[in-house]
Design a protein around this motif. Structure first.
Motif, PDB file in Angstrom:
ATOM      1  N   GLU A 199       0.611   2.191   8.976  1.00  0.00           N
ATOM      2  CA  GLU A 199       0.493   1.166   7.915  1.00  0.00           C
ATOM      3  C   GLU A 199      -0.476   1.629   6.832  1.00  0.00           C
ATOM      4  O   GLU A 199      -0.250   1.437   5.639  1.00  0.00           O
ATOM      5  CB  GLU A 199      -0.023  -0.157   8.514  1.00  0.00           C
ATOM      6  CG  GLU A 199       1.029  -0.877   9.332  1.00  0.00           C
ATOM      7  CD  GLU A 199       0.422  -1.920  10.258  1.00  0.00           C
ATOM      8  OE1 GLU A 199      -0.763  -2.275  10.103  1.00  0.00           O
ATOM      9  OE2 GLU A 199       1.156  -2.365  11.171  1.00  0.00           O
ATOM     10  N   ARG A 200      -1.568   2.263   7.260  1.00  0.00           N
ATOM     11  CA  ARG A 200      -2.610   2.633   6.294  1.00  0.00           C
ATOM     12  C   ARG A 200      -2.173   3.786   5.398  1.00  0.00           C
ATOM     13  O   ARG A 200      -2.506   3.803   4.203  1.00  0.00           O
ATOM     14  CB  ARG A 200      -3.908   2.965   7.048  1.00  0.00           C
ATOM     15  CG  ARG A 200      -5.127   2.942   6.159  1.00  0.00           C
ATOM     16  CD  ARG A 200      -6.415   2.971   6.964  1.00  0.00           C
ATOM     17  NE  ARG A 200      -6.547   4.194   7.737  1.00  0.00           N
ATOM     18  CZ  ARG A 200      -7.510   4.406   8.630  1.00  0.00           C
ATOM     19  NH1 ARG A 200      -8.416   3.477   8.879  1.00  0.00           N
ATOM     20  NH2 ARG A 200      -7.574   5.537   9.291  1.00  0.00           N
ATOM     21  N   ILE A 201      -1.432   4.748   5.955  1.00  0.00           N
ATOM     22  CA  ILE A 201      -1.030   5.868   5.088  1.00  0.00           C
ATOM     23  C   ILE A 201      -0.088   5.348   3.997  1.00  0.00           C
ATOM     24  O   ILE A 201      -0.128   5.818   2.853  1.00  0.00           O
ATOM     25  CB  ILE A 201      -0.414   7.048   5.885  1.00  0.00           C
ATOM     26  CG1 ILE A 201      -0.503   8.340   5.039  1.00  0.00           C
ATOM     27  CG2 ILE A 201       1.024   6.777   6.299  1.00  0.00           C
ATOM     28  CD1 ILE A 201      -0.199   9.623   5.790  1.00  0.00           C
ATOM     29  N   ASN A 202       0.705   4.360   4.325  1.00  0.00           N
ATOM     30  CA  ASN A 202       1.594   3.806   3.297  1.00  0.00           C
ATOM     31  C   ASN A 202       0.831   2.979   2.269  1.00  0.00           C
ATOM     32  O   ASN A 202       1.189   2.980   1.090  1.00  0.00           O
ATOM     33  CB  ASN A 202       2.714   2.995   3.944  1.00  0.00           C
ATOM     34  CG  ASN A 202       3.889   3.888   4.323  1.00  0.00           C
ATOM     35  OD1 ASN A 202       3.977   5.034   3.869  1.00  0.00           O
ATOM     36  ND2 ASN A 202       4.782   3.377   5.148  1.00  0.00           N
ATOM     37  N   LYS A 203      -0.221   2.293   2.712  1.00  0.00           N
ATOM     38  CA  LYS A 203      -1.058   1.562   1.743  1.00  0.00           C
ATOM     39  C   LYS A 203      -1.697   2.557   0.778  1.00  0.00           C
ATOM     40  O   LYS A 203      -1.776   2.327  -0.429  1.00  0.00           O
ATOM     41  CB  LYS A 203      -2.191   0.811   2.469  1.00  0.00           C
ATOM     42  CG  LYS A 203      -1.820  -0.545   2.957  1.00  0.00           C
ATOM     43  CD  LYS A 203      -3.091  -1.274   3.376  1.00  0.00           C
ATOM     44  CE  LYS A 203      -2.778  -2.279   4.457  1.00  0.00           C
ATOM     45  NZ  LYS A 203      -3.951  -2.670   5.234  1.00  0.00           N
ATOM     46  N   SER A 204      -2.179   3.668   1.330  1.00  0.00           N
ATOM     47  CA  SER A 204      -2.812   4.698   0.496  1.00  0.00           C
ATOM     48  C   SER A 204      -1.783   5.281  -0.469  1.00  0.00           C
ATOM     49  O   SER A 204      -2.050   5.435  -1.665  1.00  0.00           O
ATOM     50  CB  SER A 204      -3.380   5.820   1.364  1.00  0.00           C
ATOM     51  OG  SER A 204      -4.322   5.327   2.297  1.00  0.00           O
ATOM     52  N   ALA A 205      -0.597   5.612   0.071  1.00  0.00           N
ATOM     53  CA  ALA A 205       0.446   6.232  -0.756  1.00  0.00           C
ATOM     54  C   ALA A 205       0.827   5.299  -1.906  1.00  0.00           C
ATOM     55  O   ALA A 205       0.928   5.729  -3.057  1.00  0.00           O
ATOM     56  CB  ALA A 205       1.666   6.552   0.107  1.00  0.00           C
ATOM     57  N   LYS A 206       0.984   4.032  -1.586  1.00  0.00           N
ATOM     58  CA  LYS A 206       1.404   3.069  -2.609  1.00  0.00           C
ATOM     59  C   LYS A 206       0.367   2.999  -3.741  1.00  0.00           C
ATOM     60  O   LYS A 206       0.721   3.026  -4.915  1.00  0.00           O
ATOM     61  CB  LYS A 206       1.566   1.694  -1.953  1.00  0.00           C
ATOM     62  CG  LYS A 206       2.194   0.691  -2.842  1.00  0.00           C
ATOM     63  CD  LYS A 206       2.498  -0.586  -2.085  1.00  0.00           C
ATOM     64  CE  LYS A 206       3.122  -1.571  -3.072  1.00  0.00           C
ATOM     65  NZ  LYS A 206       3.197  -2.901  -2.527  1.00  0.00           N
ATOM     66  N   ARG A 207      -0.907   2.968  -3.357  1.00  0.00           N
ATOM     67  CA  ARG A 207      -1.960   2.848  -4.376  1.00  0.00           C
ATOM     68  C   ARG A 207      -2.026   4.083  -5.284  1.00  0.00           C
ATOM     69  O   ARG A 207      -2.454   4.012  -6.434  1.00  0.00           O
ATOM     70  CB  ARG A 207      -3.328   2.621  -3.677  1.00  0.00           C
ATOM     71  CG  ARG A 207      -4.517   2.548  -4.609  1.00  0.00           C
ATOM     72  CD  ARG A 207      -4.407   1.375  -5.593  1.00  0.00           C
ATOM     73  NE  ARG A 207      -5.528   1.346  -6.531  1.00  0.00           N
ATOM     74  CZ  ARG A 207      -5.625   2.069  -7.632  1.00  0.00           C
ATOM     75  NH1 ARG A 207      -4.645   2.916  -7.954  1.00  0.00           N
ATOM     76  NH2 ARG A 207      -6.679   1.975  -8.413  1.00  0.00           N
ATOM     77  N   LEU A 208      -1.609   5.236  -4.706  1.00  0.00           N
ATOM     78  CA  LEU A 208      -1.649   6.480  -5.474  1.00  0.00           C
ATOM     79  C   LEU A 208      -0.287   6.786  -6.107  1.00  0.00           C
ATOM     80  O   LEU A 208      -0.030   7.909  -6.536  1.00  0.00           O
ATOM     81  CB  LEU A 208      -2.094   7.645  -4.584  1.00  0.00           C
ATOM     82  CG  LEU A 208      -3.521   7.507  -4.021  1.00  0.00           C
ATOM     83  CD1 LEU A 208      -3.809   8.614  -3.030  1.00  0.00           C
ATOM     84  CD2 LEU A 208      -4.559   7.517  -5.128  1.00  0.00           C
ATOM     85  N   ALA A 209       0.571   5.773  -6.133  1.00  0.00           N
ATOM     86  CA  ALA A 209       1.906   5.890  -6.737  1.00  0.00           C
ATOM     87  C   ALA A 209       2.727   7.013  -6.110  1.00  0.00           C
ATOM     88  O   ALA A 209       3.470   7.725  -6.781  1.00  0.00           O
ATOM     89  CB  ALA A 209       1.806   6.072  -8.258  1.00  0.00           C
ATOM     90  N   MET A 210       2.560   7.151  -4.780  1.00  0.00           N
ATOM     91  CA  MET A 210       3.335   8.173  -4.059  1.00  0.00           C
ATOM     92  C   MET A 210       4.378   7.456  -3.196  1.00  0.00           C
ATOM     93  O   MET A 210       4.178   6.292  -2.820  1.00  0.00           O
ATOM     94  CB  MET A 210       2.408   8.994  -3.154  1.00  0.00           C
ATOM     95  CG  MET A 210       1.291   9.682  -3.918  1.00  0.00           C
ATOM     96  SD  MET A 210       0.566  11.029  -2.976  1.00  0.00           S
ATOM     97  CE  MET A 210      -0.341  10.157  -1.767  1.00  0.00           C
TER      98      MET A 210
ATOM     99  N   LYS B 170       1.311  17.990 -16.012  1.00  0.00           N
ATOM    100  CA  LYS B 170       1.564  16.761 -16.764  1.00  0.00           C
ATOM    101  C   LYS B 170       0.913  15.633 -15.984  1.00  0.00           C
ATOM    102  O   LYS B 170       1.216  15.454 -14.793  1.00  0.00           O
ATOM    103  CB  LYS B 170       3.063  16.502 -16.866  1.00  0.00           C
ATOM    104  CG  LYS B 170       3.797  17.515 -17.709  1.00  0.00           C
ATOM    105  CD  LYS B 170       5.281  17.254 -17.691  1.00  0.00           C
ATOM    106  CE  LYS B 170       6.005  18.377 -18.435  1.00  0.00           C
ATOM    107  NZ  LYS B 170       7.439  18.290 -18.291  1.00  0.00           N
ATOM    108  N   ALA B 171       0.023  14.908 -16.669  1.00  0.00           N
ATOM    109  CA  ALA B 171      -0.695  13.840 -15.972  1.00  0.00           C
ATOM    110  C   ALA B 171       0.196  12.608 -15.860  1.00  0.00           C
ATOM    111  O   ALA B 171       0.106  11.678 -16.649  1.00  0.00           O
ATOM    112  CB  ALA B 171      -1.996  13.513 -16.700  1.00  0.00           C
ATOM    113  N   ARG B 172       1.068  12.651 -14.863  1.00  0.00           N
ATOM    114  CA  ARG B 172       1.977  11.538 -14.599  1.00  0.00           C
ATOM    115  C   ARG B 172       2.312  11.569 -13.107  1.00  0.00           C
ATOM    116  O   ARG B 172       1.904  12.484 -12.392  1.00  0.00           O
ATOM    117  CB  ARG B 172       3.259  11.667 -15.444  1.00  0.00           C
ATOM    118  CG  ARG B 172       3.988  12.975 -15.212  1.00  0.00           C
ATOM    119  CD  ARG B 172       5.485  12.854 -15.377  1.00  0.00           C
ATOM    120  NE  ARG B 172       6.163  14.133 -15.403  1.00  0.00           N
ATOM    121  CZ  ARG B 172       6.437  14.891 -14.324  1.00  0.00           C
ATOM    122  NH1 ARG B 172       6.058  14.511 -13.112  1.00  0.00           N
ATOM    123  NH2 ARG B 172       7.062  16.036 -14.449  1.00  0.00           N
ATOM    124  N   VAL B 173       3.049  10.568 -12.683  1.00  0.00           N
ATOM    125  CA  VAL B 173       3.456  10.508 -11.284  1.00  0.00           C
ATOM    126  C   VAL B 173       4.375  11.701 -10.983  1.00  0.00           C
ATOM    127  O   VAL B 173       5.298  11.976 -11.757  1.00  0.00           O
ATOM    128  CB  VAL B 173       4.185   9.163 -11.029  1.00  0.00           C
ATOM    129  CG1 VAL B 173       4.803   9.141  -9.654  1.00  0.00           C
ATOM    130  CG2 VAL B 173       3.207   8.005 -11.202  1.00  0.00           C
TER     131      VAL B 173
END
Ligand SMILES: Cc1ncc(COP(=O)(O)O)c(C=O)c1O
Length: 356
Positions: A89-100, A145-148
Motif C-alpha cells: 500500500e505504501r509504495i503505491n502511495k509514494s508512487a502516486k505522490r511522485l506521479a509515477m 525534460k523536467a516532466r513526468v
C-alpha cells in the motif's frame, strides 16, 4: 512471471557469520518495466547491473521511491514476510505522490514471494538475522525534460541482515532543518527525502549526536520522526507518538508497536508531542524513555536529547523496566515465529518455485 535462474550462484561464497549488510546481494532480483502506459512482465533474473545513461530521468528529477521490509527464517527453516500488504500500500502511495505509475498487488507480492523463495538459502537464521528486502520504482526514460517520465522500472533487490546491538544514541531535536513540509512528500518513501536528510544529520554528528529528531517545519515545536524512524515517548507509564500525517511516514513498526502496547494494556496516546512538554517531563523526572522504531533496527533507544544547545540525559532503564525493549521483544517474537501471531501479521513464503 518470467524466471531466469542464475547459472553462477554465489551462495557458496556467503558466510552467514561474516558478511556485510547492505553490500551483499542475493543471487536474484525482480525487474519489471513500464512503457506505453502499462507494466510488462515481472521477471526474476540474476542479480546484477542494468544499463542506464546519466540522462535517465530518475536520477535527474528524482522520480524514485522505495520500500524496506524483511523476511525471517524460523528454526524449522520456514520463511515468513511481515505485513507485506502494508509495504504494498505504501509504495503505491509514494508512487502516486511522485506521479509515477502504481503497481498491482500481484506484481508486488508474487515478485516478493518468488524472490524470497528462490533465494531462501541466503536468509540467515538466528537472533536478529533476516533478509532485508528493497522494492523500488524509478523513472528510466532517457530525457532531459523536467516532466513526468514515460518509462519506469519496478525492481526488488535484497541483502542479508544481521543482528547488531543498537547502542543507545543521543539525538538532536532539530530547531532549523526539516524533513518534511505541509503539502510535501514526507509521508512518501521518496528517495529525495533521504538525500535531503543527510546534510542536517552530518551537522548533528559534528555536534556530537548520532541522529536528529525532526520537528515540524513551521514552529519546530512538535516531534515528527527521528532519523529514518518513527518516534515514541514514554512519560510515566503512558506512551505518546505523533499521529501520521502528510509529513510523517506511516511506519509498519510504529503501527505494530501501538497494537502490541495496547494488547499489553499500556496506555497509548496518538497525539501531537510537544518538544517543550518532553523537556519539562525530563526536568521533573516523569520522562522515562524516548525511542525510535523502524524495520531496519526495530528499536533504537535514546540516551540523551539535545535541545537549545543543552543535552538532556534520559534514564537508563533495565530491559525489564523498558517498554521499548519489551515491545521490541514482542514484535521480534511474532516476526520470527517464536510467538503466537494473534494479529495475523506473518505471511508464510511457500516453496512456489521448487519445481521450476
Ligand atoms: C522516514 C522513515 N520513517 C519511519 C520509518 C519506519 O517505517 P517502517 O516501520 O515501515 O520501517 C522509516 C523506515 O522505513 C523511514 O524511512
Amino acid at each position: 512471471m518470467i524466471i531466469q535462474k542464475t547459472e553462477n550462484s554465489r551462495i557458496s561464497t556467503f558466510d552467514p557469520n561474516n558478511f556485510s549488510f547492505g553490500n551483499t546481494f542475493i543471487d536474484h532480483m525482480i525487474i519489471c518495466e513500464y512503457e506505453n502506459g502499462k507494466w510488462g512482465d515481472v521477471k526474476l533474473v540474476p542479480y546484477g547491473p542494468l544499463m542506464f545513461t546519466p540522462a535517465m530521468m530518475g536520477i535527474n528529477y528524482g522520480q524514485a521511491c522505495f520500500e524496506g521490509m524483511k523476511a525471517y527464517k524460523d528454526k524449522d527453516g520456514q520463511v515468513f514476510l511481515f505485513r507485506p500488504e502494508k509495504n504494498f500500500e505504501r509504495i503505491n502511495k509514494s508512487a502516486k505522490r511522485l506521479a509515477m505509475p502504481e503497481i498491482s498487488e500481484e506484481m508486488f507480492l508474487d515478485g516478493l514471494k518468488a524472490l524470497v523463495d528462490i533465494d531462501r538459502d541466503w536468509i540467515p537464521f538466528g537472533e536478529g538475522m533476516s533478509l532485508y528486502i528493497r522494492p523500488l520504482i524509478f523513472a528510466t526514460e532517457e530525457a532531459l525534460k523536467a516532466r513526468v517520465a514515460n518509462k519506469y522500472m519496478f525492481a526488488i533487490v535484497a541483502t542479508p541482515a544481521k543482528s547488531y546491538y543498537a547502542e543507545p544514541v543521543s539525538v538532536k531535536i532539530s530547531d532549523h532543518y526539516s524533513r518534511a513540509a505541509n503539502g510535501g512528500v514526507g509521508f512518501a518513501k521518496a528517495a529525495g527525502n533521504y538525500a535531503a536528510s543527510f546534510y542536517p544529520t552530518q551537522l548533528a554528528i559534528e555536534e556530537g549526536y548520532e541522529q536528529i529528531i525532526w520537528t515540524d517545519d513551521s514552529t519546530h515545536e512538535y516531534f515528527e520522526e527521528s532519523g529514518t524512524m518513527n518516534v515514541f515517548v514514554r512519560i510515566n507509564d503512558t506512551i505518546y507518538t505523533p499521529p501520521t500525517s502528510e509529513k510523517i511516514l506511516d511506519g509498519v513498526t510504529r503501527d505494530s508497536f501501538i497494537q502490541l502496547a495496547k494488547r499489553r494494556g499500556i496506555e497509548v496516546k496518538v497525539e501531537p508531542v510537544k518538544v517543550k512538554e518532553v523537556i519539562e517531563a525530563q526536568k521533573n523526572g516523569s520522562l522515562k524513555e524516548v525511542w525510535g522504531v523502524g524495520t531496519a533496527v526495530v528499536t533504537t533507544v535514546f540516551q540523551a536529547l539535545g535541545y537549545n544547545c543543552e543535552k538532556f540525559p534520559l534514564p537508563r532503564l533495565s530491559d525489564e523496566e523498558s517498554y521499548a525493549v519489551m515491545l521490541k521483544n514482542d514484535l521480534v517474537g511474532i516476526q520470527t515465529n517464536l510467538e503466537e501471531d494473534p494479529f495475523g501479521w506473518r505471511v508464510l513464503v511457500d516453496h512456489v518455485l521448487e519445481t521450476v
